[in-house]
Design an enzyme around this catalytic site. Structure first.
Site, PDB file in Angstrom:
ATOM      1  CG  HIS A  31      -2.063  -1.098   1.133  1.00 28.60           C
ATOM      2  ND1 HIS A  31      -2.856  -0.921   0.468  1.00 28.60           N
ATOM      3  CD2 HIS A  31      -2.427  -2.137   1.613  1.00 28.60           C
ATOM      4  CE1 HIS A  31      -3.866  -2.431   0.593  1.00 28.60           C
ATOM      5  NE2 HIS A  31      -3.534  -2.668   1.341  1.00 28.60           N
ATOM      6  CG  HIS A 134      -7.392  -4.017   7.121  1.00 26.14           C
ATOM      7  ND1 HIS A 134      -7.336  -5.064   5.172  1.00 26.14           N
ATOM      8  CD2 HIS A 134      -8.706  -3.322   7.182  1.00 26.14           C
ATOM      9  CE1 HIS A 134      -8.194  -4.785   5.171  1.00 26.14           C
ATOM     10  NE2 HIS A 134      -8.488  -4.311   5.576  1.00 26.14           N
TER      11      HIS A 134
END
Length: 145
Positions: A31, A134
């Protein structure tokens, strides 16, 4: 025979990027792209970055979507110190530049074809031991009129 099976399992795990990788390291790999990788424009950015970062592993179905954040990892770590919502999700204090990649078409078999969108959104993360693990989503900055 058992040692051969163990060897095969270790090789497969290494190819998948799972050996020795913490959840935080996986979060960074999948990410965070800061600064944004130069030379990749438009949809090509998503296809190359998804493969380069092993977000879509060879032989596995294409991931339907993924977001790359173009901000320092330290800014995302700092987000874990902010108050969480009722679901335990923390939101960045400021909007960040992101690239949202979404799978085009209905076929989830490689080769994966992604559509890229450049956005300036707040990033939502879940944290473990003070580190983001996450990416729970993004949302546009709320503007007051």
């Amino acid at each position: 025979m058992a040692s051969w099976m163990l060897c095969v399992a270790l090789v497969l795990a290494a190819v998948a990027g799972a050996v020795g990788e913490s959840r935080y390291e996986k979060f960074l790999r999948q990410h965070v792209d800061n600064p944004r990788t130069p030379g990749l424009t438009g949809n090509r950015y998503c296809g190359i970055m998804m493969a380069r970062r092993q977000v879509t592993a060879p032989g596995r179905p294409c991931k339907p979507s993924n977001t790359f954040v173009h901000a320092p990892a330290e800014d995302l770590v700092a987000t874990c110190t902010r108050p969480a919502d009722t679901m335990g999700i923390h939101s960045t204090s400021t909007a960040m530049d992101i690239t949202a990649c979404r799978l085009r078409g209905g076929d989830t078999r490689p080769p994966c074809n992604y559509r890229a969108r450049q956005l300036h959104h707040h990033v939502r993360v879940s944290c473990l031991d003070g580190l983001p693990v996450h990416l729970a989503g993004t949302h546009a900055a709320v503007t007051e009129s």
